[in-house]
Design an enzyme around this catalytic site. Structure first.
Site: not given
Ligand SMILES: NC(=O)c1ccc[n+]([C@@H]2O[C@H](COP(=O)([O-])OP(=O)(O)OC[C@H]3O[C@@H](n4cnc5c(N)ncnc54)[C@H](OP(=O)(O)O)[C@@H]3O)[C@@H](O)[C@H]2O)c1
Length: 243
Positions: A60, A86, A138, A151, A155
């Site tokens: 992205v 996402n 977030s 971060y 967000k």
């Molecule tokens: N987990 C939490 O507690 C939490 C809390 C608040 C917000 N969020 C937000 O929710 C979203 C998803 O989080 P998650 O916890 O599911 O994270 P995750 O398990 O680490 O998954 C992150 C996803 O983003 C993809 N990604 C990362 N960099 C990318 C790039 N440059 N281009 C395309 N795809 C990319 C990864 O795909 P590949 O590695 O396969 O490319 C993976 O599918 C994020 O934006 C995160 O900041 C998460």
């Protein structure tokens, strides 16, 4: 159950965690789902697991690639109804330890990546004058967090992408909202120390960490007709942690 049959949806960062759970939730509700990740074979595997129609490679941070992929999906399916921006990364650093690299990578993925996706989605949806976009903010973007200045800043920007785009796109029939998850049990938070997890649980009225599916259900609500008069909102999905 929410009915999304006949809708075409794109989920970025759909290979694991919240993105994968969202792709599954949208597919279960009847949508035709395309998910993306940086690696094509991982994206294909995830698509099969989620019941999505395709898994495609996309970084992205590459504006041109995002625009081409979004246009391609809309062309192949004749429209694009739902986009979930996402994809995101999180790396902690205390203020004095922040390296320029971390600033660049975080802002180019979380802020520019989300912006590219929303921009391309808006272009694809504009013609039909309908669509729903959700971006991933977030709680730390709303309230701040020690050791997470970069971060949290990224967000906060994402939440304001949702608010500003909602104002701009409302008259074109396109709704834009954000979810602000708390601590969700995914790869992103796997590095959290056990005592930090326990502390978060102790401060959370619902007394547990969130699951990816908790966030996916909120996203499915926001992209559905159940949320037809909801736009520009940042919906907390945090078990009450911020209260
Ligand atoms: N987990 C939490 O507690 C939490 C809390 C608040 C917000 N969020 C937000 O929710 C979203 C998803 O989080 P998650 O916890 O599911 O994270 P995750 O398990 O680490 O998954 C992150 C996803 O983003 C993809 N990604 C990362 N960099 C990318 C790039 N440059 N281009 C395309 N795809 C990319 C990864 O795909 P590949 O590695 O396969 O490319 C993976 O599918 C994020 O934006 C995160 O900041 C998460």
């Amino acid at each position: 159950m929410t009915d999304l049959s006949g809708r075409v949806a794109l989920v970025t960062g759909g290979t694991r965690g919240i993105g994968l759970a969202t792709a599954k939730a949208l597919a279960e509700a009847g949508a035709t789902v395309v998910l993306t990740g940086r690696d094509e074979s991982r994206a294909k595997e995830a698509a099969a697991a989620a019941g999505a129609s395709a898994g495609l490679a996309l970084d992205v941070t590459d504006a041109k690639a995002v625009s081409t992929l979004v246009r391609g999906v809309a062309k192949e399916h004749g429209k694009l109804d739902i986009v979930v921006a996402n994809a995101g990364i999180m790396e902690d650093a205390l203020l004095g330890m922040i390296k320029e690299d971390l600033v660049d990578t975080t802002l180019s993925t979380n802020v520019a990546g989300t912006l590219h996706t929303v921009q391309a989605a808006a272009r694809a949806m504009m013609r039909k004058k309908t669509g729903a976009i959700v971006v991933l903010a977030s709680i730390v973007g709303e309230y701040g967090s020690a050791g997470q200045t970069v971060y949290a800043a990224s967000k906060a920007a994402v939440a304001n992408i949702a608010r500003s785009a909602a104002k701009e796109l409302g008259r074109s029939g396109i709704r834009v909202n954000a979810v602000a998850p708390g601590v969700i049990d995914t790869d992103l938070t796997a590095g959290l120390a056990e005592d930090a997890k326990a502390d978060n649980i102790a401060r959370t009225p619902l007394a547990r960490l969130g699951a990816a599916e908790d966030v996916a259900k909120a996203i499915r609500f926001l992209v559905s007709d159940e949320a037809s008069f909801v736009t520009g909102q940042v919906l907390g999905v945090d078990g009450g942690l911020v209260l």
